[in-house]
Scaffold this motif. Structure first.
Motif, PDB file in Angstrom:
ATOM      1  N   ASP A  33       5.956  52.055 -21.724  1.00 18.59           N
ATOM      2  CA  ASP A  33       4.784  52.214 -20.617  1.00 18.59           C
ATOM      3  C   ASP A  33       4.143  53.806 -21.326  1.00 18.59           C
ATOM      4  O   ASP A  33       3.128  53.893 -20.678  1.00 18.59           O
ATOM      5  N   ARG A  73       6.459  49.192 -29.311  1.00 17.45           N
ATOM      6  CA  ARG A  73       5.154  49.241 -28.755  1.00 17.45           C
ATOM      7  C   ARG A  73       4.878  49.921 -27.734  1.00 17.45           C
ATOM      8  O   ARG A  73       5.560  50.018 -26.838  1.00 17.45           O
ATOM      9  N   ASN A  75       2.334  52.131 -24.774  1.00 17.22           N
ATOM     10  CA  ASN A  75       1.309  51.844 -23.973  1.00 17.22           C
ATOM     11  C   ASN A  75       1.277  50.013 -23.665  1.00 17.22           C
ATOM     12  O   ASN A  75       0.307  49.482 -23.515  1.00 17.22           O
ATOM     13  N   SER A  76       2.585  49.713 -23.421  1.00 17.18           N
ATOM     14  CA  SER A  76       2.773  48.266 -23.067  1.00 17.18           C
ATOM     15  C   SER A  76       3.571  48.283 -21.870  1.00 17.18           C
ATOM     16  O   SER A  76       4.973  47.993 -21.950  1.00 17.18           O
ATOM     17  N   LYS A  91       0.638  44.723 -19.163  1.00 19.80           N
ATOM     18  CA  LYS A  91      -0.464  44.911 -18.517  1.00 19.80           C
ATOM     19  C   LYS A  91      -1.915  44.578 -19.132  1.00 19.80           C
ATOM     20  O   LYS A  91      -2.581  43.960 -18.493  1.00 19.80           O
ATOM     21  N   SER A  92      -1.716  44.374 -20.383  1.00 16.87           N
ATOM     22  CA  SER A  92      -2.638  44.003 -21.253  1.00 16.87           C
ATOM     23  C   SER A  92      -3.164  42.772 -21.124  1.00 16.87           C
ATOM     24  O   SER A  92      -4.150  41.879 -21.476  1.00 16.87           O
ATOM     25  N   GLU A  94      -1.012  39.915 -21.975  1.00 18.48           N
ATOM     26  CA  GLU A  94      -0.131  39.365 -23.074  1.00 18.48           C
ATOM     27  C   GLU A  94       1.164  38.917 -22.412  1.00 18.48           C
ATOM     28  O   GLU A  94       1.825  39.623 -21.651  1.00 18.48           O
TER      29      GLU A  94
END
Length: 411
Positions: A33, A73, A75-76, A91-92, A94
């Motif tokens: 994150d 990854r 920002n996940s 959060k995106s 996916e």
């Protein structure tokens, strides 16, 4: 095989490397994150002091962290885990399916609810590289910092600010600093080192309000009514497991994710390791959550091997096990060191430069804890005796009188 690892710090990255060594074909995805690639978190105070830059802290490419064929990854942020369908939601929006899942989300800082004004500009917790960079930026113009909490990380942050030439005041509710690693009577040499370094220490007090104006922090108000002017505040009042996203997952949480000796949770194909996992202290026989990088990496490696089909038992977290240096004073604290009001057999040896405390079971037949301050040269030998629960009848006098050597382990 699809392996998903939530968390890209010590446990998560150690697990990813362990999986990849055993399974060259499966996909290994690590979800973080944070906005930065994995880094060595214990070095954060060096960012605050200005002694290190971020590239010097990167994990991948250093030591065992090769990162080969591992998809990290950033920002996940994972917002939910669906254990019935074996998917994680990011959060995106996916969704990622998994065959084996590791929870390695670590911990988050504990912000006391009874302190007003924590939202002011200039209030920090030191947990991420972004936190460290923000502290360093504020320190460029601040003259005085107040640190709340006397734990090891907060002490390191305090000394990082001292190295920048700032005035620093440490405020602790307990009678002394490092209260989780030693008792007040054990801290004389540590306290002397703090005083010598110029750190101002206020014990037996707590902050009720952080004062601020349009420029941000301007001071703190103590429960005694005293005000201390300052331009930045760092809160180090403990941590809690990062488990909120597991609320509807069915994964058993009790202070953290509860795991067995194989690092498995109560849900099939779901494992946990590191600060987020509740594991066993083999010395005290209690379930605990550890906040140590080395323990997290060891547990993560074990979890990774189990996930990849090589069963192995995690021997347990060796409770309190810290080796560090405060100012110019090195110390090692391990096992059971809090003995006030107990029946443990205790041996203390103190000189103006060194302090040694040995803790034995009440019947004196087993060493269960040790504290070394100043001279830590043989701490590794004592650690081995404690962790392996060695019989000590024939070498107890050598242990007590600090005459232990490697020859005693060859008999």
């Amino acid at each position: 095989m699809q392996y998903i690892i939530i968390g890209a710090s010590a446990a998560g990255m150690a697990a990813a490397e362990a999986i990849r060594r055993l399974d060259s074909e499966g996909s290994v995805t690590v979800l973080s994150d944070e906005q930065d690639m994995p880094y060595f978190r214990p070095m954060l105070p060096f960012i605050v002091s200005g002694k290190k830059k971020f590239p010097e802290m990167m994990l991948i490419g250093q030591g065992p962290y090769r990162g080969a064929n591992i998809d990290v990854r950033i920002n996940s942020r994972v917002e939910a885990v669906n254990t019935a369908d074996q998917k994680v939601s990011i959060k995106s929006g996916e969704e990622l399916p998994y065959d084996k899942l590791l929870i390695a989300t670590g911990s988050v800082p504990n912000i006391p609810s009874d302190i007003a004004g924590v939202e002011a500009e200039g209030v920090f917790v030191l947990r991420t590289i972004a936190d460290a960079c923000a502290m360093a930026h504020r320190a460029e113009t601040a003259r005085h910092a107040v640190m709340l909490g006397g734990g090891l990380l907060n002490l390191k942050a305090a000394f990082a600010l001292l190295e920048r030439g700032m005035d620093v005041t440490l405020i602790v509710k307990s009678p002394e600093v490092l209260s989780k690693l030693m008792e007040p009577d054990d801290t004389v040499l540590i306290r002397n080192a703090l005083n010598k370094a110029g750190l101002k220490l206020v014990t037996g007090s707590s902050v009720t309000r952080i004062l601020s104006d349009s420029s941000g922090v301007i001071g703190v108000l103590l429960d005694s009514g005293r005000e201390i002017p300052c331009q930045m505040v760092c809160i180090g009042k403990g941590i809690r497991a990062n488990v909120e996203f597991l609320d509807k997952s069915g994964i058993l949480v009790n202070q953290g994710v509860v795991v067995d000796k194989f690092t498995r949770s109560n849900i099939q194909n779901v494992f946990a390791a590191g600060d987020v996992a509740v594991t066993l202290d083999p010395i005290a026989g209690e379930r605990i959550v550890t906040g140590l990088w080395t323990n997290a990496a060891e547990m993560g490696s074990c979890a990774g091997r189990n996930m990849a089909g090589q069963p192995g038992i995690y021997s347990g977290t060796f409770g309190i096990l810290n080796a560090a240096q405060v100012a110019d004073e090195p110390f090692v604290s391990m096992g059971i060191v809090h003995t006030k009001g107990t029946a443990y057999e205790i041996h203390i040896t103190a000189t103006p430069e060194t302090y040694r405390k040995l803790v034995f079971t009440p019947d004196g037949t087993r060493l269960v804890g040790a504290l070394f301050i100043g001279d830590i040269s043989k701490a590794g030998l004592y650690r081995y005796i404690i962790r392996e629960m060695m019989p000590i009848k024939d070498i107890k006098s050598e242990i007590v009188n600090h005459r232990l050597h490697y020859g005693h382990f060859l008999r």
